[in-house]
Write an enzyme that holds these catalytic residues in place. Structure first.
Site, PDB file in Angstrom:
ATOM      1  N   HIS A 194       1.061  -1.061   0.137  1.00  0.00           N
ATOM      2  CA  HIS A 194      -0.240   0.085   0.130  1.00  0.00           C
ATOM      3  C   HIS A 194       0.578   0.683   0.038  1.00  0.00           C
ATOM      4  O   HIS A 194       0.052   2.238  -1.037  1.00  0.00           O
ATOM      5  CB  HIS A 194      -0.793   0.248   1.296  1.00  0.00           C
ATOM      6  N   GLU A 436       0.980 -15.045 -21.220  1.00  0.00           N
ATOM      7  CA  GLU A 436       1.926 -15.033 -20.160  1.00  0.00           C
ATOM      8  C   GLU A 436       2.426 -16.466 -19.395  1.00  0.00           C
ATOM      9  O   GLU A 436       3.246 -16.863 -18.857  1.00  0.00           O
ATOM     10  CB  GLU A 436       0.773 -14.794 -18.850  1.00  0.00           C
ATOM     11  N   ASP A 460       5.255 -12.118 -16.286  1.00  0.00           N
ATOM     12  CA  ASP A 460       4.771 -13.535 -16.437  1.00  0.00           C
ATOM     13  C   ASP A 460       5.736 -14.338 -16.982  1.00  0.00           C
ATOM     14  O   ASP A 460       5.981 -15.189 -17.297  1.00  0.00           O
ATOM     15  CB  ASP A 460       2.928 -13.811 -15.821  1.00  0.00           C
ATOM     16  N   CYS A 507       2.164  -5.682 -22.898  1.00  0.00           N
ATOM     17  CA  CYS A 507       2.096  -4.852 -21.846  1.00  0.00           C
ATOM     18  C   CYS A 507       3.527  -5.072 -20.523  1.00  0.00           C
ATOM     19  O   CYS A 507       2.892  -4.681 -20.108  1.00  0.00           O
ATOM     20  CB  CYS A 507       0.777  -4.468 -21.689  1.00  0.00           C
TER      21      CYS A 507
HETATM   22  C1  PEP Z   1       2.506  -9.356 -17.031  1.00  0.00           C
HETATM   23  O1  PEP Z   1       2.538 -10.493 -16.637  1.00  0.00           O
HETATM   24  O2  PEP Z   1       3.280  -8.905 -18.077  1.00  0.00           O
HETATM   25  C2  PEP Z   1       1.524  -8.315 -17.017  1.00  0.00           C
HETATM   26  C3  PEP Z   1       2.043  -7.055 -17.930  1.00  0.00           C
HETATM   27  O3  PEP Z   1       0.992  -8.153 -15.722  1.00  0.00           O
HETATM   28  P1  PEP Z   1       1.154  -8.080 -14.530  1.00  0.00           P
HETATM   29  O4  PEP Z   1       3.083  -8.016 -14.325  1.00  0.00           O
HETATM   30  O5  PEP Z   1       0.279  -7.619 -13.533  1.00  0.00           O
HETATM   31  O6  PEP Z   1       1.497  -9.998 -13.715  1.00  0.00           O
HETATM   32 MG    MG Z   2       0.885 -10.928 -15.625  1.00  0.00          MG
END
Ligand code: PEP
Ligand code: MG
Length: 592
Positions: A194, A436, A460, A507
């Site tokens: 947090h 992922e 991931d 992403c």
């Molecule tokens: C990822 O796994 O690349 C992703 C964008 O999601 P997070 O980082 O929230 O797991």
């Molecule tokens: Mg992820």
């Protein structure tokens, strides 16, 4: 001699200051037996003090709302609720009444019991709750024992300080003045703690997971916090300071230049456009993301709606948050990711028993499909937001076609209900998945038949491909997105998407590393989504190379046999177009 400690980056930025060791400790609580006739008054005193601390926290919460926004201020809800929690209050009153203990001792005992219970998990969400509990303990005990208010740091001086401690709390963080507290370094904590979320909102650079930092520094020592790479340098030598100063000046110069760049198009030198979108953790970030040049939102993480909450988020609150982001980006794609719970994020209300391997456990789409009372309101809220923008529904950690089909079925049911209730939505929304896992990458052709798009979550994908825990700073060197096995999967997913005629984007953090940007564009991945502060940097990189050079380098990288070879091919291909040392990526780039 200078000492360098590596942890995990939690809030961007680089800062130099004097160490201030956080003195936020639980005081000694003396033992005493109360005379019987004082018991009633002591119970009264406990309730009165509890009410005072609650009023104090509510004041901090309302200041946080003014300073940072309503969503950020909700981080204080669990702490405030805890002060009325029957487990806390009744247990303490019982100790006062039955054991004739002073309120301070009774409360302290009860806290120790609860901490003991909760500590039997390694779940960071629960550990965060423990941290909240400790914050309450410090505040309440100081009042009950009539000790002076514990000063987090002295305020007479204006000298920049770097707070170093075992961990922080939201209530301490939110009171920090970024002009005075220029950096934070903690032994524990994660990027999703947090207080770390608040530090990002306040723009204070922070590094977490340093393990022994608080035992390795002394009050008043000079230190550098580098929140871009997750590093604390204690007692920097002249050379370190020069490098720091050089880096700071370069980054400052950059930031000025980047503000200009935000207004330019993300196109390569030879005119190849790349869709550049933002990753958001909070709806309040959407306006800043737009100012930083985002052409939409490639990943809106929705866990802020559940992190630290003690009850499920309501449909209406979700709808407002999604609508806000959609309306900030009219005519632009907004990818809303459904709850990615589990792994390192578990809300209290799911009452999850600890798992041996949480990242391989009950997480993401698996949780949502099992807990429809959580998932259906989210789907409804997203559907309602489709009336306000170009919404794409993004499902995390999908491995199987059945998972997508089940979500389509649920969406169909919720659409029918909304129609019956006369609530507007646009049925033209798109549904896709985060790729992922190696399973999803290998099976991309099958999955593509049921998806409108793919977004590759490299954070991931790297951890699952290499079997390297992404949160373990000890393994940071092994967590390498330029491993040939990752590069080949990226290529495979891109190829399959093109053949299927669906959009593919990335992403994960890799997209914000200059070599990553270069590789991904070279693999013909047409859309990238990065944390919003990184948008101008990435745009600058895109504008500095030719797509043909990126494609040639990507071909060479695909034939490489080691991670080092991959990065070498990319660095050579990118040439001197980009000053790599100013970037945050740690993968085989020589950092100052
Ligand atoms: C990822 O796994 O690349 C992703 C964008 O999601 P997070 O980082 O929230 O797991
Ligand atoms: Mg992820």
């Amino acid at each position: 001699m200078s000492v360098t400690l590596d942890g995990l980056p939690a809030s961007e930025g680089i800062a130099f200051g004097k160490v201030h060791l956080l003195n936020w400790a639980i005081p000694d609580v003396p033992h005493r037996t109360l005379p019987l006739d004082e018991v009633e008054a002591e119970v009264e005193r406990f309730h009165r003090t509890r009410a005072e601390v609650k009023a104090h926290l509510e004041r901090i919460q309302s200041e946080a709302a003014d300073r940072l926004g309503d969503m950020e201020a909700r981080i204080f809800d669990p702490q405030i609720l805890m002060l009325d929690d029957a487990e806390v209050v009744d247990g303490t009153v019982q100790y006062i009444a039955e054991n004739r203990l002073p309120a301070s001792r009774a409360f302290h005992w009860r806290m120790l019991e609860l901490q003991h219970l909760w500590r039997r998990t390694s779940n960071p969400m629960v550990l965060d709750r423990l941290n909240d509990l400790e914050d309450l303990q410090v505040r309440l005990l100081h009042r009950l024992l009539e000790l002076p208010d514990p000063q987090a740091w002295e305020d007479e001086s204006t000298e920049p300080i770097i707070i170093v401690g075992r961990n922080l709390t939201p209530s301490l963080t939110v009171q920090m003045d970024p002009a005075r507290v220029v950096g934070i370094a903690t032994d524990q904590g994660t990027r999703t703690s947090h207080w770390a979320i608040l530090a990002r909102s306040l723009g204070i650079p922070a590094v977490v997971g340093l393990v022994h930092a608080s035992r390795s520094v002394e009050e008043g020592q000079d230190a550098i916090v580098d929140g871009r790479v997750g590093r604390l340098i204690i007692d920097p030598e002249a050379r370190d300071r020069d490098v720091f100063e050089d880096r700071r000046v370069r980054i400052q110069g950059w930031e000025e230049e980047l503000a200009q760049i935000a207004r330019l198009d993300p196109i390569t030198l030879d005119g190849h456009p790349v869709a550049l979108r933002a990753n958001l953790d909070l709806p309040g970030e959407s306006v800043r993301a737009r100012e930083h040049g985002a052409e939409g939102v490639g990943l809106f993480r929705t866990e802020f709606l559940v992190v630290g909450r003690s009850s499920m988020p309501q449909e209406e609150e979700q709808y407002e948050a999604y609508r806000h982001v959609a309306e900030t980006f009219p005519n632009r794609a907004v990818f809303i990711r459904t709850f990615d719970l589990g792994g390192d994020k578990f809300p209290m209300f799911l009452n999850m028993p600890a798992e041996e391997n949480p990242f391989l456990g009950w997480r993401a789409i698996r949780v949502c499909l099992d807990r429809l009372e959580l998932f259906r309101p989210q789907l409804r809220a997203i559907l309602r937001a489709t009336a306000h923008g170009d919404i794409r529904i993004l499902l995390p950690l999908v491995n199987d076609v059945e998972e997508i089909l089940r979500v389509r079925e649920l969406l169909g049911e919720e659409e029918a209900r909304l129609k019956d209730e006369g609530i507007p939505f646009a049925s033209s929304y798109k549904l896709g998945i985060l790729v992922e896992t190696p399973a999803a990458a290998l099976d991309a052709a099958e999955l593509a038949r049921h998806c409108d798009f793919f977004s590759i979550g490299t954070n991931d994908l790297v951890q699952y491909t290499l079997a390297v825990d992404r949160t373990n700073s000890r393994l940071a060197e092994l967590y390498n997105p330029f491993h040939p096995a990752v590069v080949r999967q990226l290529h495979q997913v891109a190829r399959v998407s093109h053949a299927a005629g669906i959009e593919v984007s990335v992403c994960g953090e890799m997209a914000a590393n200059p070599l990553g940007t270069f590789l991904l564009v070279g693999l013909d991945i047409g859309a990238l989504s990065v944390a919003w502060p990184a948008l101008p940097e990435v745009k600058k990189v895109i504008r500095s190379f030719r797509v043909e050079d990126a494609r040639a380098a990507a071909r060479r990288a695909l034939a490489a046999s080691t991670s080092a070879d991959v990065t070498r091919c990319l660095a050579e291909g990118l040439g001197n177009a980009v000053d790599l040392s100013a970037f945050s990526g740690r993968w085989s780039l020589s950092l100052p």
